[in-house]
Design an enzyme around this catalytic site. Structure first.
Site, short mmCIF file in Angstrom:
data_model
loop_
_atom_site.label_atom_id
_atom_site.label_comp_id
_atom_site.label_asym_id
_atom_site.label_seq_id
_atom_site.Cartn_x
_atom_site.Cartn_y
_atom_site.Cartn_z
N ASP A 426 0.83 -1.19 0.00
CA ASP A 426 0.00 0.00 0.00
C ASP A 426 0.87 1.24 0.00
O ASP A 426 1.93 1.28 0.62
CB ASP A 426 -0.94 0.01 1.21
CG ASP A 426 -0.22 0.18 2.53
OD1 ASP A 426 0.75 -0.56 2.77
OD2 ASP A 426 -0.61 1.06 3.32
N SER A 427 0.43 2.27 -0.73
CA SER A 427 1.11 3.56 -0.79
C SER A 427 2.56 3.40 -1.24
O SER A 427 2.80 2.95 -2.36
CB SER A 427 1.00 4.25 0.58
OG SER A 427 1.38 5.60 0.50
#
Length: 686
Positions: A426-427
């Site tokens: 994520d991210s």
């Protein structure tokens, strides 16, 4: 949605409120009533000016979607946020119109509420004007501006625009109602933590002290908003690392563990710094050497965490336990309990956590990883890569690629046959999933069978885009924080090259020849084909309040400002410090994969991107998915509504976050269950 109806309704309720508050001719009003009347009139003015702009965007924003079935881009989001603000104003205005003459009507409270939303609407109006300039200046279908001057202007405008209204009474109005109490808790915690920052306290001590001082920010939204704006404007990277890493403390991680799913294996490991021999994907009879990470301070191992819902073969073997870290919990079970040992899974997830490349570890992400391991019945290896600014690019990429190769070579110890391997992150971790796979292709190593990237950062610049304008109002990802993370990862911290930790090797002479060549390739010649987005001369300087007022009056022509005559957004009492990174590294394809040439992206496995409509990084996802689709690469994009950046870490907070996590799980399941590949080492189409 019929925007005409929304604006007509707004006009009507404003008129009703003004009529009800004004009363009969000649009636005198107290100060609070006069302020409320003035707020309603300003809202009317903003509404009349916004209607043609919103209608104009609504007529064209579908051209920027990934496809007809996946509506989502920064222009859509800005209109969505404006609509949300208008809905709140309409609701509050109706209450005023119907109750302002009642004995229990609180004039002061309602004046403060509508003044705050009037300020928010004013700033959103400014953002739409900025987005209109991006729309007019960009090439067809492009979301990011290629105009260096426009990005410079956006950064200057951000530094001076008022933001406190979005963190006070209006906090989180654009998100799902279930998110607002959490966002309020985050903002109050941050401003309380900031008040006590740099006192001689441990992390727990500072958290406890912050709790004691948080009451005033609960009862005074204006104070909370002003303090949050101050913090996000100018506090340094050390503050952000300290605050984000509170989730790493024993107390908070222990509380999170109580609510998370139980797993039978949660083991911290360390992959040693030895050269690996990996079979070539094109011809397994041949092999290629993969050196351990060496950038910045020489060879070193990589820390890992193995999570498995059930105990599998190999996970309790002496061979694996030899890699266990001494500072982690041992693999142990309650007395008298001997879990059934399950066979090797054909699947394996390799996970790279988020945190802006500067904070957190796998420990902060255990909550959803445990849930994934249970739902997919698969072991998960999460990589605790070194963090910036102490370990800037390419250290994290080197460590993640090495960990990926180590996992492929030792999958039998991790509880998997390695038949199917999925990268998930994520991210910042989503960025690493993509760049690690690109690195695997360039090295001839087997690529994963697929990638699941949640709200990934694919363009590590602060180039202007409609979704990046949301950094003005986003409590999770303000532009000041985003630029600090980019600077740290790019090796620029406080305007200086990142310093190697004391006692470590710090010169190119201490690195291997392979590392020297890699670093040279990453830095030399880049400026000839990519340029930084800001000029050093435009850096914001610290000014006194008096100087700031003079600066705004004297240099108004330097503001972004192509605003309509008579309109000017609200200005902050202090300028934000936006230090742009001028190193060409930020435009390196292994830092910003959105900028990679097509030849570097062809051959990637299926990529499933799960983005948030209200995320400042939404356009990263949309543009990267469109680029992959344009060159015939297998890719899907799912846009989640009403959730903030980082929603995976909020798994158990609401039904919406659980559903978003389930979408990620389903995408990984698709990767594992796709048709078998005809040839080893090649990816399969969906």
């Amino acid at each position: 949605m019929n925007d005409g109806v929304v604006f007509t309704t707004l006009e009507r309720v404003c008129e009703d409120s003004i009529t009800a508050l004004s009363g009969p001719p000649g009636r005198t009003h107290d100060d609070a009533t006069m302020r409320l009347l003035e707020a309603m009139k300003r809202i009317q003015e903003h509404g009349r000016a916004l209607e043609p702009v919103v209608v104009g965007f609504a007529s064209v924003y579908h051209h920027f979607d990934f496809d007809a079935e996946t509506p989502g881009n920064g222009y859509r989001t800005l209109v969505k946020v404006v609509r949300s603000c208008l809905f709140h104003i309409i609701q509050k205005s109706r209450y005023v119109a119907n109750n302002c003459r009642g004995a229990f009507f609180r004039v002061e409270h309602n004046a403060l509420e509508l003044e705050a939303y009037c300020s928010a609407l004013c700033q959103l109006r400014a953002l739409l004007y900025l987005a209109k300039r991006i729309l007019n200046d960009n090439e067809s279908g492009q979301l990011y501006s290629s105009d260096e001057g426009l990005s410079q202007s956006f950064a200057r405008e951000y530094s001076s625009m008022h933001k406190a209204c979005f963190y006070g009474r209006c906090l989180g109005f654009q998100f799902s109602p279930t998110m607002r109490p959490f966002l309020q808790t985050v903002v109050i915690s941050m401003v309380s933590f900031g008040e006590n920052y740099k006192r001689q306290q441990s992390g727990i001590g500072m958290a406890a002290l912050s709790l004691l001082t948080s009451g005033k920010y609960v009862i005074d939204p204006e104070l909370r908003g002003a303090e949050f704006e101050r913090i996000t404007q100018n506090l340094d990277m050390d503050f952000w690392k300290s605050f984000w890493n509170l989730t790493e403390t024993e107390l908070l991680s222990g509380l999170a563990s109580i609510t998370s799913n139980l797993v039978q294996v949660n083991l911290t490991l360390s992959a040693p710094a030895v050269t690996l021999r990996m079979p070539l994907a094109s011809d397994p009879r041949l092999s290629v050497s993969v050196s351990p990470p060496v950038a910045h301070w020489g060879p070193g191992g990589v820390n890992l965490r193995l999570i498995s819902h059930v105990l599998r073969e190999g996970q309790d073997s002496e061979e694996l336990l030899a890699f266990a870290r001494s500072d982690g919990p041992p693999l142990s079970f309650p007395v008298g309990f001997k879990p059934q040992k399950h066979p090797l899974s054909p699947w394996l997830i390799i996970h790279f956590h988020g945190g802006g490349f500067v904070a957190q570890t796998s420990r902060s992400h255990e909550n959803y990883l445990k849930s994934w391991s249970r739902d997919l019945n698969v072991p998960i290896l999460s990589v605790d890569y070194s963090l910036a600014p102490e370990a800037p690019f390419p250290r994290a990429l080197e460590e993640c690629f090495y960990a990926y190769c180590w996992a492929l070579q030792n999958s039998h110890l991790l509880g998997s046959t390695g038949e199917r391997v999925c990268l998930a992150g994520d991210s910042a971790g989503g960025n690493l999933c993509i760049t690690v796979t690109m690195r695997a292709m360039t090295n001839g190593v087997r690529v994963p069978d697929g990638i699941m990237a949640a709200y990934p950062a694919t363009l590590l610049t602060t180039d202007a885009s409609p979704s990046r304008l949301l950094t003005l109002i986003d409590p999770m990802l303000p532009l000041g924080v985003l630029t600090k993370c980019i600077n740290a990862y790019a090796g620029k911290y406080g305007g200086l090259q990142a310093v190697v930790p004391t006692g470590e090797l710090g010169t190119l002479g201490s690195l291997s020849r392979e590392s020297v060549l890699l670093l040279s390739d990453l830095t030399q010649g880049m400026s000839s084909w990519f340029q930084s987005f800001l000029d050093p001369s435009s850096s914001t300087q610290h000014l006194s309040n008096g100087d700031k007022a003079e600066c705004h009056s004297k240099n108004s022509d330097e503001q972004l400002a192509e605003y309509p005559e008579g309109f000017e957004p609200l200005r902050s009492e202090q300028l934000a410090e936006i230090k742009a990174t001028h190193t060409p590294v930020i435009r390196n394809p292994f830092v910003s994969p959105l900028l990679a040439p097509d030849s570097m992206l062809k051959g990637l496995p299926p990529i499933h991107i799960v983005a948030s409509a209200l995320d400042a990084l939404l356009d990263d996802s949309v543009m990267f998915a469109k680029k992959l689709k344009g060159i015939g690469q297998p890719v899907t994009l799912t846009v989640i509504e009403d959730l903030p950046h980082g929603f995976l870490s909020l798994l158990q907070l609401s039904k919406e976050t659980q559903e978003a996590s389930d979408i990620c799980v389903n995408r990984m399941r698709e990767i594992f269950q796709q048709d078998p590949c005809p040839s080893p080492g090649l990816f399969c189409t969906l």
